[in-house]
Design an enzyme around this catalytic site. Structure first.
Site, short mmCIF file in Angstrom:
data_model
loop_
_atom_site.label_atom_id
_atom_site.label_comp_id
_atom_site.label_asym_id
_atom_site.label_seq_id
_atom_site.Cartn_x
_atom_site.Cartn_y
_atom_site.Cartn_z
N GLU A 33 0.86 -1.27 0.04
CA GLU A 33 0.08 0.04 -0.07
C GLU A 33 0.95 1.47 0.03
O GLU A 33 2.15 1.33 0.40
CB GLU A 33 -1.04 -0.06 1.29
N HIS A 41 4.18 0.72 2.28
CA HIS A 41 4.10 -0.27 3.33
C HIS A 41 3.48 -1.86 3.01
O HIS A 41 2.46 -1.42 2.15
CB HIS A 41 3.63 0.18 4.64
N TYR A 79 -9.49 -5.15 6.21
CA TYR A 79 -8.94 -3.84 6.25
C TYR A 79 -7.55 -4.49 5.55
O TYR A 79 -6.91 -3.27 4.76
CB TYR A 79 -8.67 -3.49 7.54
N ASP A 84 -8.74 1.21 -1.67
CA ASP A 84 -8.31 2.67 -1.92
C ASP A 84 -7.02 3.00 -1.65
O ASP A 84 -6.58 3.95 -2.40
CB ASP A 84 -8.99 3.29 -0.94
N GLY A 180 -38.77 -34.40 58.70
CA GLY A 180 -38.99 -35.58 58.42
C GLY A 180 -37.59 -36.48 58.88
O GLY A 180 -36.46 -36.29 58.25
N GLN A 182 -36.80 -39.77 59.16
CA GLN A 182 -36.34 -40.85 58.88
C GLN A 182 -35.41 -40.57 57.19
O GLN A 182 -34.66 -41.49 57.04
CB GLN A 182 -37.38 -41.79 58.16
N GLY A 183 -35.73 -39.45 56.70
CA GLY A 183 -35.20 -39.28 55.19
C GLY A 183 -35.99 -39.99 54.16
O GLY A 183 -36.88 -40.98 54.55
N GLY A 184 -36.03 -39.60 52.82
CA GLY A 184 -36.46 -40.33 51.94
C GLY A 184 -38.10 -39.73 51.79
O GLY A 184 -38.77 -40.44 51.11
N GLY A 186 -38.89 -37.09 50.36
CA GLY A 186 -39.31 -36.14 49.31
C GLY A 186 -39.11 -34.76 49.69
O GLY A 186 -39.17 -33.89 48.76
#
EC number: 2.7.7.-
Length: 286
Positions: A33, A41, A79, A84, A180, A182-184, A186
């Site tokens: 250019e 350059h 670019y 130009d 709850g 006992q667990g399980g 939900g």
């Protein structure tokens, strides 16, 4: 410029010989250019195979001025090929493979489709990754969260209907304690259901600063305590959230407010005696 990147734009003033594709380069385009001041350059764009430092690039093309790519891949290539100011060229070497645009929105959209991790964009979208890595990690976390929540299913139990009825009353002065032993029963599945259907805040307990920082003003707050946490329950943070005002001192001190907060605790144990006023606790037996 200490950061190593994949994509570089360059200018080489008063070039004496043509350039060629180095083995470390994936793609090279440049042209001869003449600038407004009349200087001759080379203007070019390079995509490396691996992240490379500025010092590394200067070894490949001595005397050139380099800048890491700031626009999109297509903009940088265009670019280097503009008409130009062109005298000769452009010359292209290697294969130009268009990728997603190096912009945050484009990367986020691609993550939705491909499921990629943020680190996988470190090369093809280096600018976005450098600037927004934390945003991408947070966004991926939200994508993973949504995917997980969609998969959650609930097997209803009679006690859940009792909690649903209580929630219809909107009483922010109480704490609903689902017990709850006992667990399980939900309990965790129902907590997930409330996260999915009511955008509830979920926590397994911890320090006040951490919980206050994570809480984002959700109206429904859930504490799902494992059995082993009985001796470490933070009753103070439960009370503060129930009151709708809590101080978050993590990273930046701020007081968070909400006009209505409903707190539900899921546990295999009952609260320690004297921690809450009797008229503030509503027990639901799972």
């Amino acid at each position: 410029m200490a950061r190593q990147v994949i994509c570089w734009c360059f200018t080489l003033n008063n070039p004496l010989s043509p350039l060629s594709l180095h083995e470390l380069m994936k793609y090279l385009v440049y042209q001869r250019e003449q600038g407004e001041a009349g200087n001759i350059h080379f203007q070019g764009y390079i995509e490396m195979k691996k992240r490379t430092s500025l010092a590394g690039m200067k070894k490949l093309i001595p005397g050139a001025h380099f800048e890491k790519r700031r626009g999109t891949q297509g903009e940088a290539r265009a670019y280097a090929m503009k008409e130009d100011t062109r005298l000769e060229g452009p010359w292209e070497y290697g294969e130009f493979i268009p990728t997603i645009e190096d912009k945050l929105r484009e990367v986020m959209n691609d993550m939705k489709i491909t499921g990629k991790r943020p680190i996988e964009y470190i090369e093809e979208c280096c600018n976005t990754y450098d600037k927004s890595a934390s945003t991408l990690r947070e966004f991926r976390g939200e994508l993973k969260k949504k995917k997980a929540i969609i998969s959650w299913e609930l097997q209803r139990k009679p006690w859940m209907d009792e909690v649903d009825t209580l929630l219809q009353e909107r009483d922010g002065r109480r704490i609903i304690w689902v017990y709850g032993p006992q667990g399980g029963e939900g309990k965790t599945s129902y907590a997930k259901h409330l996260v999915k259907t009511r955008d509830a805040f979920y926590s397994t307990g911890g320090k006040t600063a951490d919980i206050a920082f994570a809480w984002d003003h959700q109206e429904l707050v859930l504490f799902d305590f494992p059995r082993s946490f009985e001796e470490y329950v933070n009753y103070g943070v439960i009370e503060q959230l129930k009151n709708g005002i809590i101080q978050s001192g993590k990273y930046q001190s701020v007081i968070k407010y909400s006009d209505y907060v409903e707190v539900i605790v899921f546990a295999n144990f009952t609260p320690r005696s004297g921690m809450f006023s009797d008229d503030r606790i509503v027990y639901v037996y799972a």
